[in-house]
Write a protein that holds these residues in place. Structure first.
Motif, PDB file in Angstrom:
ATOM      1  N   ALA A 302       0.843  -1.207   0.000  1.00 33.21           N
ATOM      2  CA  ALA A 302       0.000   0.000   0.000  1.00 33.21           C
ATOM      3  C   ALA A 302       0.872   1.248   0.000  1.00 33.21           C
ATOM      4  O   ALA A 302       0.546   2.257   0.615  1.00 33.21           O
ATOM      5  N   THR A 304       3.506   4.030  -2.343  1.00 30.69           N
ATOM      6  CA  THR A 304       3.271   5.045  -3.373  1.00 30.69           C
ATOM      7  C   THR A 304       2.531   4.440  -4.567  1.00 30.69           C
ATOM      8  O   THR A 304       1.510   4.959  -5.007  1.00 30.69           O
ATOM      9  N   ALA A 329       1.239   0.257   8.073  1.00 28.80           N
ATOM     10  CA  ALA A 329       1.498   0.558   6.658  1.00 28.80           C
ATOM     11  C   ALA A 329       0.187   0.522   5.878  1.00 28.80           C
ATOM     12  O   ALA A 329      -0.062   1.347   4.993  1.00 28.80           O
ATOM     13  N   VAL A 387      12.212 -10.047  -1.684  1.00 25.94           N
ATOM     14  CA  VAL A 387      10.840  -9.740  -1.237  1.00 25.94           C
ATOM     15  C   VAL A 387       9.843 -10.202  -2.305  1.00 25.94           C
ATOM     16  O   VAL A 387       8.800 -10.791  -2.006  1.00 25.94           O
TER      17      VAL A 387
HETATM   18  P1  NAD Z   1       6.973   2.014  -1.535  1.00 27.20           P
HETATM   19  O1  NAD Z   1       8.149   1.813  -0.673  1.00 27.20           O
HETATM   20  O2  NAD Z   1       6.280   3.334  -1.536  1.00 27.20           O
HETATM   21  O3  NAD Z   1       5.862   0.943  -1.205  1.00 27.20           O
HETATM   22  C1  NAD Z   1       6.132  -0.413  -1.008  1.00 27.20           C
HETATM   23  C2  NAD Z   1       5.099  -0.942  -0.032  1.00 27.20           C
HETATM   24  O4  NAD Z   1       5.181  -2.345  -0.020  1.00 27.20           O
HETATM   25  C3  NAD Z   1       5.314  -0.454   1.387  1.00 27.20           C
HETATM   26  O5  NAD Z   1       4.113   0.090   1.871  1.00 27.20           O
HETATM   27  C4  NAD Z   1       5.674  -1.733   2.148  1.00 27.20           C
HETATM   28  O6  NAD Z   1       5.193  -1.735   3.476  1.00 27.20           O
HETATM   29  C5  NAD Z   1       5.015  -2.789   1.310  1.00 27.20           C
HETATM   30  N1  NAD Z   1       5.625  -4.094   1.434  1.00 27.20           N
HETATM   31  C6  NAD Z   1       6.942  -4.404   1.487  1.00 27.20           C
HETATM   32  N2  NAD Z   1       7.106  -5.735   1.552  1.00 27.20           N
HETATM   33  C7  NAD Z   1       5.870  -6.290   1.527  1.00 27.20           C
HETATM   34  C8  NAD Z   1       5.397  -7.618   1.542  1.00 27.20           C
HETATM   35  N3  NAD Z   1       6.210  -8.644   1.617  1.00 27.20           N
HETATM   36  N4  NAD Z   1       4.066  -7.817   1.483  1.00 27.20           N
HETATM   37  C9  NAD Z   1       3.219  -6.762   1.403  1.00 27.20           C
HETATM   38  N5  NAD Z   1       3.628  -5.484   1.389  1.00 27.20           N
HETATM   39  C10 NAD Z   1       4.940  -5.247   1.431  1.00 27.20           C
HETATM   40  O7  NAD Z   1       7.451   1.629  -2.999  1.00 27.20           O
HETATM   41  P2  NAD Z   1       6.810   2.060  -4.394  1.00 27.20           P
HETATM   42  O8  NAD Z   1       7.480   3.293  -4.875  1.00 27.20           O
HETATM   43  O9  NAD Z   1       5.360   2.023  -4.289  1.00 27.20           O
HETATM   44  O10 NAD Z   1       7.314   0.887  -5.341  1.00 27.20           O
HETATM   45  C11 NAD Z   1       6.707  -0.374  -5.366  1.00 27.20           C
HETATM   46  C12 NAD Z   1       7.091  -1.114  -6.615  1.00 27.20           C
HETATM   47  O11 NAD Z   1       6.697  -0.333  -7.732  1.00 27.20           O
HETATM   48  C13 NAD Z   1       8.570  -1.367  -6.799  1.00 27.20           C
HETATM   49  O12 NAD Z   1       8.741  -2.599  -7.435  1.00 27.20           O
HETATM   50  C14 NAD Z   1       8.992  -0.229  -7.693  1.00 27.20           C
HETATM   51  O13 NAD Z   1      10.135  -0.533  -8.447  1.00 27.20           O
HETATM   52  C15 NAD Z   1       7.804  -0.126  -8.583  1.00 27.20           C
HETATM   53  N6  NAD Z   1       7.632   1.163  -9.238  1.00 27.20           N
HETATM   54  C16 NAD Z   1       7.825   2.331  -8.572  1.00 27.20           C
HETATM   55  C17 NAD Z   1       7.631   3.530  -9.229  1.00 27.20           C
HETATM   56  C18 NAD Z   1       7.814   4.837  -8.517  1.00 27.20           C
HETATM   57  O14 NAD Z   1       7.926   5.869  -9.190  1.00 27.20           O
HETATM   58  N7  NAD Z   1       7.821   4.885  -7.212  1.00 27.20           N
HETATM   59  C19 NAD Z   1       7.223   3.544 -10.572  1.00 27.20           C
HETATM   60  C20 NAD Z   1       6.994   2.330 -11.215  1.00 27.20           C
HETATM   61  C21 NAD Z   1       7.199   1.160 -10.534  1.00 27.20           C
END
Ligand code: NAD
Length: 696
Positions: A302, A304, A329, A387
């Motif tokens: 949950a 970004t 979270a 993960v």
């Molecule tokens: P983030 O750190 O904002 O969110 C990740 C979330 O996942 C956190 O809330 C965390 O608590 C949760 N989490 C971690 N391990 C977990 C598990 N085992 N089970 C359930 N929840 C878990 O990260 P983000 O920026 O949202 O990125 C998430 C994914 O999206 C990554 O793979 C990233 O590469 C990809 N992504 C990010 C962007 C960006 O601009 N931020 C763009 C495209 C893709």
């Protein structure tokens, strides 16, 4: 052959357009309309003619399938058809339901009378393709709806409900009843009442202060359309309707249309129009591939991305189960979604009822068992293979057979992720862009084992959630991030060679990018790239490349969020201020690497940054990562702010001439100290340049 049918209803002949899917005015349809008018003229029993489409489309305008073919210009052209209708000695009544757009509306305006259902919509959308309505639309519409309404419609291309134009002379009648009987009744009435053959061209534009209004409009339209010539050309054609005789106005319209046809901006917009349609097709997946039903979705993480991804489905009325490992979270994530909706509520873009309905579709959970009945699950957890492994093994064990297991990974190997499950055929990448509830681009990442119906479902789903999908093969960064890495590297190397961040940004912003790469870096946060570089350098020390940003990050300058990065920021203000400290860091970096700075022109900045994109785009196409060059354009336009009026990096290269792009790349590669591998032209680019061909 689909065209139009002709039938008799007492003294009224009915020409029914029949050219699925949108009743486009292709050659056969145009021929059939002229034949119908001729038949009606020759039949003494016929007293009037009704021209009608079907419930959903009167006509969507030109037949896009004829674009660029001889048929498009073959007689009878639309101008001839309209002249034939207008000159008919028996009144012609346009009966409009559904969409009546472009040439469709111009045809209706050539008829003597018009009747519409109140839920029909009319538009002259040519400006969206960088053109103006070329079959009298700019001359006839102002004569029936007035100068201001016509100008707004023509300059915006917006669809307007018939009900909204009920009081204007565009319609003789607007009805809620069944259209054909109402149209036949109107036809009989105009004959009986002897209402003659009124022509829109004979009316005057009713606007006492036309000149003052037009001057005001010129300023507004000019300011709003700075990269595009079409809106102002539309305006000048409409102005001619107000102050010149019809035939002179029509001539000005025609000249404007032909001039716009030749502009790079129109070429870019027409390219994008076709490219968007092409992007939704997968060459080896047939259009009739059955899709899997997606009625409930799971989102893992949950953060970004997870939050934004979930909102897309909630907005489309699809229930979402959102899973996190920790309650706090989860609460934070749900809170962010709610806050986003509340902001929309405050801005008046959402009602409280809708907000409540959307939140009610969201089911937070800490328990994987709640994912047992979802049809699709999208993982958006930390970007870490360990993960991802845990999550996918778990999903494999709880999700029902046939559920699609998707990852939002930006950089990790999708095939490896698929290998954590016993159903790699059900695994696909759904790479959203941040903010995921706003950005239109979706890269659908196709693994080696991804099943055809999973791909077909992903493409259909993209439409449901209003995304522009593009298929990408598996590689580091997929299409978009792989290209932006090259662009960033080229920009970085320019500041090492002698430019400053503000010069690079300004040159690229002048080219049309919404934001230069350094301002963009400060907005996104320099720490993200720093972490990736550190990881890559540790994995592959031989390939490690020093970066000026490392020194900035070591000094705690992560960009806007820390008040400084490539620029400095006054608290509460996002305006980037050039910073002498950054210049010192750059100077020290040059000295440490034995670089003597040189003068760099804006032209060189654009060439290096944009050609770096083009060259990587060519490699991506050549390797089959992208299906076609236009897909690369769609990715870069929708995900990275490439200027729309240039049609994407690949179309831009086509317009510059691939021979010229190749020569520049070779020149860069041959410079002393150059990164030869980086600048060596891609084989595809050289091959096309040698054959004097283009990417598109
Ligand atoms: P983030 O750190 O904002 O969110 C990740 C979330 O996942 C956190 O809330 C965390 O608590 C949760 N989490 C971690 N391990 C977990 C598990 N085992 N089970 C359930 N929840 C878990 O990260 P983000 O920026 O949202 O990125 C998430 C994914 O999206 C990554 O793979 C990233 O590469 C990809 N992504 C990010 C962007 C960006 O601009 N931020 C763009 C495209 C893709």
């Amino acid at each position: 052959m689909s065209s139009a049918s002709y039938s008799l209803h007492g003294p009224v002949a009915v020409i029914t357009l029949d050219n699925p899917p949108v009743n486009g005015l292709g050659l056969a349809v145009r021929q059939a309309i002229v034949a119908g008018i001729d038949a009606a003229a020759a039949d003494p029993a016929v007293q009037a003619v009704v021209l009608i489409g079907n419930e959903r489309f009167f006509s969507g305008g030109a037949d896009v399938r004829e674009f660029g073919t001889p048929k498009a210009m073959q007689e009878p052209t639309l101008l001839t058809v309209i002249a034939t209708v207008e000159r008919s000695a028996k009144p012609v009544i346009a009966a409009i339901s559904g969409v009546c757009m472009g040439g469709g509306l111009e045809l209706a305006l050539g008829c003597h009378f018009r009747i519409a259902r109140s839920d029909a919509t009319v538009a002259l959308p040519e400006v969206k393709l960088g053109l103006l309505p070329g079959a009298g639309g700019t001359q006839r519409l102002p004569r029936v709806v007035g100068l201001e309404t016509a100008l707004n419609m023509i300059v915006s291309g917006a669809q307007v409900p018939a009900a909204q134009l009920k009081a204007t002379a565009l319609f003789d009648e607007v009805v809620d009843s069944e259209l054909l009987p109402a149209a036949l009744a109107l036809a009989n009435k105009v004959v009986q009442e002897g209402r003659g053959l009124p022509r829109v061209r004979d009316r005057k534009v009713n606007e006492p202060n036309a000149e003052a209004f037009l001057q005001f409009a010129r300023n507004t339209v000019g300011a709003m359309s700075k990269h595009f010539p079409a809106p102002l050309k539309c305006l000048e054609a409409v102005a001619a309707a107000a102050n010149k005789p019809f035939d002179e106005g029509q001539k000005i319209e025609r000249e404007g249309f032909l001039a716009l046809m030749q502009t790079p901006e129109s070429r870019a917009l027409r390219h994008v129009f076709a490219a968007e349609r092409a992007a939704s097709k997968i060459s080896d997946v047939s259009a009739d591939t059955p899709v899997r039903a997606i009625v409930k979705v799971g989102v893992i993480g949950a953060g970004t991305m997870g939050g934004g991804i979930a909102m897309n489905f909630l907005n489309a009325g699809i229930p979402v189960v959102m899973l996190e490992t920790k309650a706090e979270a989860l609460e934070r994530g749900i809170g962010t979604i709610r806050k986003n909706y509340e902001n929309s509520l405050k801005k008046g873009k959402l009602t409280q009822d809708k907000l409540d309905a959307r939140m009610a579709l969201l089911q937070p959970t800490l328990d994987y068992a709640d994912l047992s009945d979802v049809d699709l699950v999208i993982e958006a957890v930390f970007e870490d293979m360990g993960v991802k492994q845990q999550v996918f093994e778990k999903l494999d064990s709880v999700c029902k057979p046939g559920a699609i297991l998707a990852s939002n990974t930006s950089t990790l190997d999708l095939n490896q992720i698929a290998s954590f499950t016993k159903r790699p055929q059900d695994v696909v990448g759904l790479h959203f862009f941040s903010p995921a509830n706003v950005m239109r681009l979706l890269e659908v990442v196709r693994g080696d084992a991804t099943a055809q119906d999973v791909l077909a479902t992903s493409m259909a789903l993209a439409k449901t959630i209003k995304k522009q999908a593009v298929v990408s093969g598996v590689c580091d960064g997929f299409i978009g991030n792989r290209m932006v890495a090259r662009y960033g590297q080229a920009a970085h190397d320019l500041i090492v060679a002698g430019a400053l961040p503000q010069q690079v940004d300004k040159a690229l912003e002048k080219f049309g990018f919404a934001m230069g790469p350094f301002r963009m870096g400060d907005l996104a946060g320099l720490d993200i790239g720093w972490a990736i570089r550190k990881r890559r350098n540790a994995e592959n020390p031989a390939e490690a490349k020093p970066n000026v940003a490392d020194a900035l990050c070591e000094a705690g300058r992560f960009g806007q969020k820390t008040g400084s990065g490539w620029y400095r920021y006054i608290p509460g203000n996002r305006v980037a201020q050039p910073d002498p400290v950054v210049e010192e860091v750059i100077v020290a970096f040059r000295a440490a690497h034995g670089v003597t700075p040189r003068q760099i022109s804006d032209e060189e900045i654009i060439e290096r940054c944009v050609y770096a994109l083009v060259n990587e785009g060519a490699r991506i196409v050549e390797e089959g990562i992208a299906q076609r060059a236009s897909d690369v354009d769609i990715v870069y336009l929708n995900g990275y702010g490439f200027p729309l009026h240039r049609g994407g990096p690949m179309l831009y290269a086509d317009q510059v001439g691939l021979v010229n792009v190749e020569r520049a790349l070779k020149r860069f590669a041959a410079e002393p100290g150059a990164d030869v591998a980086f600048w060596t032209p891609a084989a595809l680019l050289s091959r096309l340049a040698a054959a004097n061909e283009t990417f598109n």
